[in-house]
Design a protein around this motif. Structure first.
Motif, short mmCIF file in Angstrom:
data_model
loop_
_atom_site.label_atom_id
_atom_site.label_comp_id
_atom_site.label_asym_id
_atom_site.label_seq_id
_atom_site.Cartn_x
_atom_site.Cartn_y
_atom_site.Cartn_z
N GLY A 102 -24.75 54.23 17.44
CA GLY A 102 -25.37 53.34 18.41
C GLY A 102 -24.52 53.14 19.65
O GLY A 102 -25.04 52.91 20.74
N ASP A 103 -23.19 53.22 19.51
CA ASP A 103 -22.27 53.03 20.63
C ASP A 103 -21.04 53.90 20.42
O ASP A 103 -20.00 53.44 19.95
CB ASP A 103 -21.87 51.56 20.75
CG ASP A 103 -20.90 51.29 21.91
OD1 ASP A 103 -20.69 52.20 22.75
OD2 ASP A 103 -20.35 50.17 21.95
N ALA A 104 -21.18 55.17 20.78
CA ALA A 104 -20.06 56.11 20.62
C ALA A 104 -18.90 55.75 21.54
O ALA A 104 -17.74 55.87 21.14
CB ALA A 104 -20.53 57.54 20.89
N GLU A 105 -19.18 55.31 22.75
CA GLU A 105 -18.11 54.94 23.69
C GLU A 105 -17.27 53.79 23.16
O GLU A 105 -16.07 53.72 23.39
CB GLU A 105 -18.69 54.59 25.06
CG GLU A 105 -19.28 55.77 25.81
CD GLU A 105 -18.24 56.82 26.22
OE1 GLU A 105 -17.08 56.45 26.49
OE2 GLU A 105 -18.61 58.00 26.27
N GLY A 106 -17.89 52.87 22.43
CA GLY A 106 -17.19 51.71 21.89
C GLY A 106 -16.65 51.89 20.49
O GLY A 106 -16.06 50.98 19.92
N MET A 107 -16.85 53.10 19.91
CA MET A 107 -16.40 53.33 18.53
C MET A 107 -14.87 53.26 18.43
O MET A 107 -14.17 53.48 19.40
CB MET A 107 -16.89 54.67 17.99
CG MET A 107 -16.17 55.88 18.53
SD MET A 107 -16.83 57.40 17.79
CE MET A 107 -16.15 58.61 18.94
N LEU A 108 -14.42 52.95 17.22
CA LEU A 108 -13.00 52.94 16.92
C LEU A 108 -12.70 54.15 16.06
O LEU A 108 -13.28 54.31 14.97
CB LEU A 108 -12.61 51.65 16.16
CG LEU A 108 -11.15 51.56 15.70
CD1 LEU A 108 -10.22 51.43 16.92
CD2 LEU A 108 -10.98 50.37 14.76
N VAL A 109 -11.82 55.02 16.52
CA VAL A 109 -11.41 56.19 15.74
C VAL A 109 -10.25 55.75 14.85
O VAL A 109 -9.22 55.30 15.34
CB VAL A 109 -10.99 57.36 16.65
CG1 VAL A 109 -10.54 58.56 15.81
CG2 VAL A 109 -12.13 57.75 17.59
#
Length: 188
Positions: A102-109
């Motif tokens: 839903g939010d790849a830019e905001g994901m945490l790796v």
């Protein structure tokens, strides 16, 4: 950092319980080093992550600087998984036909393995106490492998019982060699 909410306390407690169990099975406590909240926040900021779930924060507090045998061979922690890992994960996602995040830019790796596999928390989920963890693998897609960070942490534990048993057997048969992983195992 603010006071933990009950669901955050439960998640952090579950992470600590798994960690304590692994220590009791023979992992040397000095073989891992935890990160400070400042280091964790800096890692999240470097990644452009929308937040850090309480369970993931607790993992990093325990093994976020040096993860020892936890996912040996993979990048994990505040110094190892930063902007470059996020960029690589996003590039892998961009090559997929379907991106279920839903939010790849905001994901945490959380982890990176040789620039083709990543364990991540979707940016839409990073403010949950104990969200699911997905695997992103080049050429394979995105899979929700673990229903929670606590489940992920349990499943990536290093199998210390087996290492310890193997080391004991080596000593019993007179093998005095010391494999690299042995420095992390307490035989006492």
């Amino acid at each position: 950092m603010s006071v933990l909410q009950p669901d955050e306390q439960t998640a952090a407690g579950a992470i600590r319980a798994t960690f304590e169990r692994v220590l009791s099975e023979g992992l040397k406590p000095e073989s891992v080093t935890g990160a400070s909240d400042e280091q964790i926040d800096a890692m999240a900021a470097e990644q452009g992550a929308a937040g850090v779930p309480a369970a993931a924060r607790e993992v990093l507090r325990l093994i976020g600087v040096n993860h020892g045998l936890w996912l040996a061979g993979s990048s994990l922690g505040v110094s190892a998984v930063g902007a470059k890992s996020k960029k690589n994960a996003l590039a892998t996602l961009a090559q997929l036909d379907d991106n279920p995040l839903g939010d790849a830019e905001g994901m945490l790796v959380l982890t990176e393995h040789q620039s083709y596999t990543y364990h991540v928390v979707d940016g839409t989920d990073v403010n949950q106490a104990d969200p699911s963890v997905r695997g992103i693998t080049e050429g394979e897609g995105v899979v929700k492998y673990w229903p929670s960070v606590t489940n992920w942490f349990e499943n990536i534990e290093p199998g210390v019982k087996k290492y310890r048993s193997r080391l004991r057997l080596m000593r019993q048969i007179g093998d005095t060699s010391t494999p690299p992983w042995a420095e992390h195992i307490n035989l006492d």
